[in-house]
Design a protein around this motif. Sequence first.
Motif, mmCIF file in Angstrom:
data_model
loop_
_atom_site.group_PDB
_atom_site.id
_atom_site.type_symbol
_atom_site.label_atom_id
_atom_site.label_comp_id
_atom_site.label_asym_id
_atom_site.label_seq_id
_atom_site.Cartn_x
_atom_site.Cartn_y
_atom_site.Cartn_z
ATOM 1 N N GLN A 237 0.810 -1.218 0.000
ATOM 2 C CA GLN A 237 0.000 0.000 0.000
ATOM 3 C C GLN A 237 0.841 1.266 0.000
ATOM 4 O O GLN A 237 0.566 2.223 -0.715
ATOM 5 N N GLY A 238 1.899 1.280 0.815
ATOM 6 C CA GLY A 238 2.718 2.479 0.924
ATOM 7 C C GLY A 238 3.621 2.735 -0.267
ATOM 8 O O GLY A 238 4.274 3.786 -0.336
ATOM 9 N N PHE A 239 3.662 1.800 -1.210
ATOM 10 C CA PHE A 239 4.564 1.936 -2.353
ATOM 11 C C PHE A 239 3.825 2.201 -3.658
ATOM 12 O O PHE A 239 4.455 2.302 -4.715
ATOM 13 N N PHE A 240 2.497 2.309 -3.583
ATOM 14 C CA PHE A 240 1.746 2.638 -4.791
ATOM 15 C C PHE A 240 2.125 4.027 -5.305
ATOM 16 O O PHE A 240 2.291 4.242 -6.511
ATOM 17 N N GLY A 241 2.259 5.009 -4.388
ATOM 18 C CA GLY A 241 2.635 6.363 -4.781
ATOM 19 C C GLY A 241 4.000 6.415 -5.452
ATOM 20 O O GLY A 241 4.143 6.945 -6.570
ATOM 21 N N PRO A 242 5.059 5.878 -4.808
ATOM 22 C CA PRO A 242 6.369 5.840 -5.471
ATOM 23 C C PRO A 242 6.348 5.101 -6.810
ATOM 24 O O PRO A 242 7.050 5.496 -7.749
ATOM 25 N N PHE A 243 5.547 4.051 -6.896
ATOM 26 C CA PHE A 243 5.448 3.307 -8.155
ATOM 27 C C PHE A 243 4.882 4.193 -9.265
ATOM 28 O O PHE A 243 5.366 4.172 -10.410
ATOM 29 N N LEU A 244 3.875 5.006 -8.925
ATOM 30 C CA LEU A 244 3.312 5.927 -9.917
ATOM 31 C C LEU A 244 4.332 6.990 -10.319
ATOM 32 O O LEU A 244 4.423 7.372 -11.489
ATOM 33 N N VAL A 245 5.097 7.492 -9.344
ATOM 34 C CA VAL A 245 6.144 8.479 -9.655
ATOM 35 C C VAL A 245 7.134 7.880 -10.653
ATOM 36 O O VAL A 245 7.522 8.523 -11.644
ATOM 37 N N ASP A 246 7.552 6.644 -10.404
ATOM 38 C CA ASP A 246 8.518 6.003 -11.288
ATOM 39 C C ASP A 246 7.926 5.658 -12.651
ATOM 40 O O ASP A 246 8.658 5.335 -13.586
ATOM 41 N N ARG A 247 6.600 5.738 -12.743
ATOM 42 C CA ARG A 247 5.960 5.516 -14.040
ATOM 43 C C ARG A 247 5.592 6.829 -14.718
ATOM 44 O O ARG A 247 4.851 6.849 -15.694
ATOM 45 N N GLY A 248 6.077 7.944 -14.203
ATOM 46 C CA GLY A 248 5.947 9.221 -14.886
ATOM 47 C C GLY A 248 4.817 10.117 -14.443
ATOM 48 O O GLY A 248 4.603 11.191 -15.023
ATOM 49 N N GLN A 370 12.828 -2.685 1.474
ATOM 50 C CA GLN A 370 14.043 -3.426 1.145
ATOM 51 C C GLN A 370 13.828 -4.313 -0.082
ATOM 52 O O GLN A 370 14.692 -4.396 -0.965
ATOM 53 N N ILE A 371 12.672 -4.966 -0.138
ATOM 54 C CA ILE A 371 12.384 -5.827 -1.297
ATOM 55 C C ILE A 371 12.328 -5.002 -2.581
ATOM 56 O O ILE A 371 12.923 -5.362 -3.607
ATOM 57 N N ALA A 372 11.595 -3.861 -2.513
ATOM 58 C CA ALA A 372 11.471 -3.023 -3.707
ATOM 59 C C ALA A 372 12.817 -2.464 -4.132
ATOM 60 O O ALA A 372 13.120 -2.387 -5.338
ATOM 61 N N GLN A 373 13.656 -2.068 -3.163
ATOM 62 C CA GLN A 373 14.956 -1.486 -3.479
ATOM 63 C C GLN A 373 15.912 -2.532 -4.066
ATOM 64 O O GLN A 373 16.628 -2.263 -5.032
ATOM 65 N N GLN A 374 15.923 -3.716 -3.459
ATOM 66 C CA GLN A 374 16.897 -4.722 -3.863
ATOM 67 C C GLN A 374 16.459 -5.546 -5.066
ATOM 68 O O GLN A 374 17.278 -5.934 -5.889
ATOM 69 N N PHE A 375 15.162 -5.815 -5.158
ATOM 70 C CA PHE A 375 14.695 -6.754 -6.185
ATOM 71 C C PHE A 375 13.674 -6.160 -7.149
ATOM 72 O O PHE A 375 13.295 -6.812 -8.118
ATOM 73 N N GLY A 376 13.194 -4.935 -6.868
ATOM 74 C CA GLY A 376 12.272 -4.274 -7.776
ATOM 75 C C GLY A 376 10.819 -4.418 -7.354
ATOM 76 O O GLY A 376 10.461 -5.224 -6.488
#
Length: 406
Positions: A237-248, A370-376
């Motif tokens: 849940q907390g990574f949906f925002g960063p994921f959208l940022v990384d998608r432009g 950590q998972i998102a940073q290390q493995f995507g």
Amino acid sequence: MAGTRHGRALILALTSLGGLYVTQSILGGFVWSALPAVMRDRGVALDDLGLLSLLILPWALKFLWSPWVEAWRRPPGHPARSKRVIAMAGALVIAAVLVLAWWPDMALAWLGLALLVVATATASADIACDGHAVEAFAPENYPWVNMMQVGGAYIGAAMGGGAMLIAISRLGWQAGMAVLLAMCLAFTLPFLLLRQPAPRSAPAADGPSLRAAWARPQLRRGLLITVLYVAAMKSAQGFFGPFLVDRGFTLAEIGLYSASGSLVVGLAGAIGGGLLVARLGTLRVLRLALLGQASVLAYCLGVALGLDLPLPVLAALTQLGASAFLALGFVALYARFMQWSDPGQAGVDFTVFQCADAGVSMVLGVIGGQIAQQFGYSALFSAALISAAICGPAIASLPEAEADSR
């Protein structure tokens, strides 16, 4: 006529209880949303602002002192003291807010101490509030109780975060603190002034304790379901925002979706959750929310793996759909907490479940990063989907007697 009076009394009791949950979330929204923005505007360093996250500790650890609060709140042979606990906690909050208003430029250490008083007082009041909710309302009313709880959380967060930022920016710090106190009093006083339903059962004969809670197989099984469900619903849940940022997506675009998801869609999900739980039962709604969240995670995984999927749909799913499914599911989950709790020590049992929710959420936030940073992102969304796949059968394996209960 008697039925009309009973219905009216039930509505008043539910509404005033909802006011307590709004107050708690007003304070939470102020501490974790509005205050960091105000402090940053004053030039406070980001690493210092990060220390505010420690203020969630009273909410994660309140199970440790819940037996003492519950023992004082439910003295054997005497009326419940729920109102007194909430009034005393409110007095501590008022004192802390007055200190904040009087000393606007206090050092960070003193500010943290004042906010720790607020967090500990509200967490302790929540023990009494939840205990009262479990023991004073009949099980068939639990969906409405939790609709008030989850819906109140969304309303309070919007008021404590967005409304307080507007008040402070336009009226100044001290007047803003006056607005904060006025909002808290307006939503708390109805509960303290109105007659509340009495507990439906006697307090635990041997007194409330964590040992007694842990001794119950139903509670232990409930904790396992809670861990799996929170992992499935909140780990990404907390990574949906960063994921959208990384998608432009721009911050303004994300903020527009997020504002709608946090208040309008989340509140609608809470109301819909109450209606669906009352009609279908908690377990069906838990599975429905889990399936909805899994669909959001699957879409995110597809985008993360490079599939050519429409990005506007991604934004709508993560910021609107996920908020609705989260609210829907947690109305059902918190109703299940009430069913799993022993009415004789409801404040302790319900608090154990809440702390499990908060503790798992904190741990998952760290592990997910950590998972998102290390493995995507693909690894993060895959792990959340696996949790959902495990949680579904675990919920379905609950005994038939529990599956039929509302």
